[in-house]
Design an enzyme around this catalytic site. Structure first.
Site, short mmCIF file in Angstrom:
data_model
loop_
_atom_site.label_atom_id
_atom_site.label_comp_id
_atom_site.label_asym_id
_atom_site.label_seq_id
_atom_site.Cartn_x
_atom_site.Cartn_y
_atom_site.Cartn_z
N CYS A 199 0.88 -1.20 0.14
CA CYS A 199 -0.22 -0.08 -0.04
C CYS A 199 0.99 1.39 0.02
O CYS A 199 0.48 2.29 -0.74
CB CYS A 199 -1.05 -0.02 1.21
SG CYS A 199 -0.27 -0.17 2.78
N ASP A 231 -7.30 5.65 -1.97
CA ASP A 231 -7.24 4.49 -1.32
C ASP A 231 -6.67 3.39 -2.12
O ASP A 231 -7.33 2.95 -3.12
CB ASP A 231 -8.46 4.04 -0.31
CG ASP A 231 -8.14 2.77 0.52
OD1 ASP A 231 -7.11 2.24 0.56
OD2 ASP A 231 -9.38 2.34 1.04
N HIS A 273 -6.14 0.10 -1.30
CA HIS A 273 -6.47 -1.24 -0.76
C HIS A 273 -7.42 -1.67 -1.66
O HIS A 273 -8.68 -2.13 -1.29
CB HIS A 273 -6.97 -0.94 0.69
CG HIS A 273 -5.74 -0.63 1.40
ND1 HIS A 273 -5.33 0.84 1.98
CD2 HIS A 273 -4.75 -1.23 2.41
CE1 HIS A 273 -4.42 0.76 2.59
NE2 HIS A 273 -3.97 -0.37 2.97
#
Length: 392
Positions: A74, A277, A279
């Site tokens: 990430c 994000d 993820h």
């Protein structure tokens, strides 16, 4: 095509109509918008940022390594996003907008190709992971903001198309002299010695002189400043200053996150940070023979994620881009104004030349990614166990 694996964070804010109905300004990477009258432009701006997420089924890293970065990549993806924003600024400009299904400029395709999950792409997950080995990170290990900044700096040297000058400011100090020497290295050249050398070798006058147009060129600057804005939680005294960074036209945003999760922060509204994000696990993408890429999955087309600024982990790296020397001088002026502001603490120091207390190499290599005890000491034992706030 396999379906993407979406996280709770990615989906929790519902439709863009749920974006706060507020008269407070929305700041995205140095641009101000109105949430009441400019929602479409805000969404277009956010969607136009390159969005790098977890991918699966790419070439094994190192030939025999992982074929997915799910669970560990990430912060690496956040590093890709902040650098991609710098490349967009340089080659396309801040006002460039992406539209689904529209043929994009060749420069855009070249930028995206630099990040494709292949070993020969300048800034691929393969290159970042393997270069990280030199920073003490084994392939598949998570990074902190400082580590990814150092790796991006090393990789940028091979990008001869963009010719970026990437500088990582350590010990909470930005040294103007260092940056100008980096962006205009010919200023340090001994012109007298050069002229003498030319005469000795029988060159005609001016034959090997630095071209006037090159002498006036400033290598575009990507400035990354790793910071620690508290011990376990962000010190609220820094919040006002952090917001000001998003308001500067040179802003590239912030890489950081919260415990167990790294994000790319691109702006704020009120007390909430706006972020992309990483993820979300998506299948890897292969370029066509023409070099074109199916790019829909590289642009976040759902409502932006938000979180309260007090949730931010104190370990971050702030990014800025200065296309010209005037941009950098303007940035210095903004930072000096912030230093004199009573509303918040300065996050870092801006100085003209290297302070005497930064002559020790160990101090120059101080990193916010080290353990709690190390951070409390100015000089530390480099063999102490390393610690990452943003672990997975």
């Amino acid at each position: 095509m396999d379906s993407a694996t979406l996280t709770y964070d990615t989906l929790r804010f519902g439709e863009f109509e749920d974006f706060p109905e507020t008269s407070e300004p929305v700041w995205i990477l140095g641009k101000q918008s109105n949430a009441l009258t400019g929602k479409a432009e805000i969404l277009s701006d956010i969607t136009s940022r390159l969005w790098f997420t977890y991918r699966k089924n790419f070439q094994p890293i190192g030939g025999t390594g992982p074929t997915s970065d799910t669970g560990w990549g990430c912060m690496l993806r956040c590093g890709q996003m902040i650098l991609a924003e710098a490349l967009i600024r340089k080659h396309l400009g801040r006002d460039w907008r992406w539209e689904s299904g529209k043929r994009q400029r060749d420069e855009y395709t070249s930028i995206l190709n630099a990040f494709i999950d292949k070993k020969d792409s300048y800034y691929s997950i393969h290159q970042i992971a393997q270069m990280g080995v030199g920073e003490g990170k084994s392939i598949g290990q998570w990074y902190g903001p400082n580590t990814v900044a150092q790796v991006l700096k090393k990789l940028s040297v091979f990008d001869t198309w963009s010719r970026l000058a990437v500088h990582v400011a350590m010990d909470n100090t930005v040294i103007i002299e260092e940056i100008k020497r980096l962006c205009m290295p010919w200023l340090d050249f001994d012109r007298g010695a050069r002229a003498e050398s030319q005469e000795m070798n029988g060159y005609a006058e001016g034959a090997c002189a630095l071209p006037q147009e090159e002498a006036a060129v400033w290598k575009p600057l990507v400035l990354l400043v790793p910071l620690r804005l508290g011990l376990s939680d962000i010190n609220k005294a820094y919040i006002g200053t952090l917001k000001q960074c998003f308001m500067m036209p040179q802003s590239l945003g912030v890489i950081g996150g919260r415990p167990n999760s790294a994000h790319y922060f691109i702006g704020f509204v009120g007390e909430e940070l706006i972020y992309l994000d990483p993820h979300t696990t998506q299948p890897s993408v292969e370029p066509c023979e023409s070099g074109r890429i199916q790019d829909e999955s590289y642009h976040c087309q759902h409502p932006p994620c938000r979180m309260h600024i007090c949730e931010l982990d104190p370990s971050i790296a702030v990014g800025f881009f200065c296309q010209t020397e005037d941009d950098f001088d303007d940035w210095c002026m903004h930072i000096r104004k912030l230093s004199g502001c009573r509303e918040g603490l300065p996050m870092f120091e801006l100085v003209d030349s290297q302070p005497s207390h930064l002559t020790n190499n160990e101090v120059l290599n101080l990193t916010p990614d080290f353990s709690e005890s190390d951070r409390l000491e100015r000089f530390f034992d480099s063999e102490d166990e390393e610690f990452e706030i943003l672990s997975l």
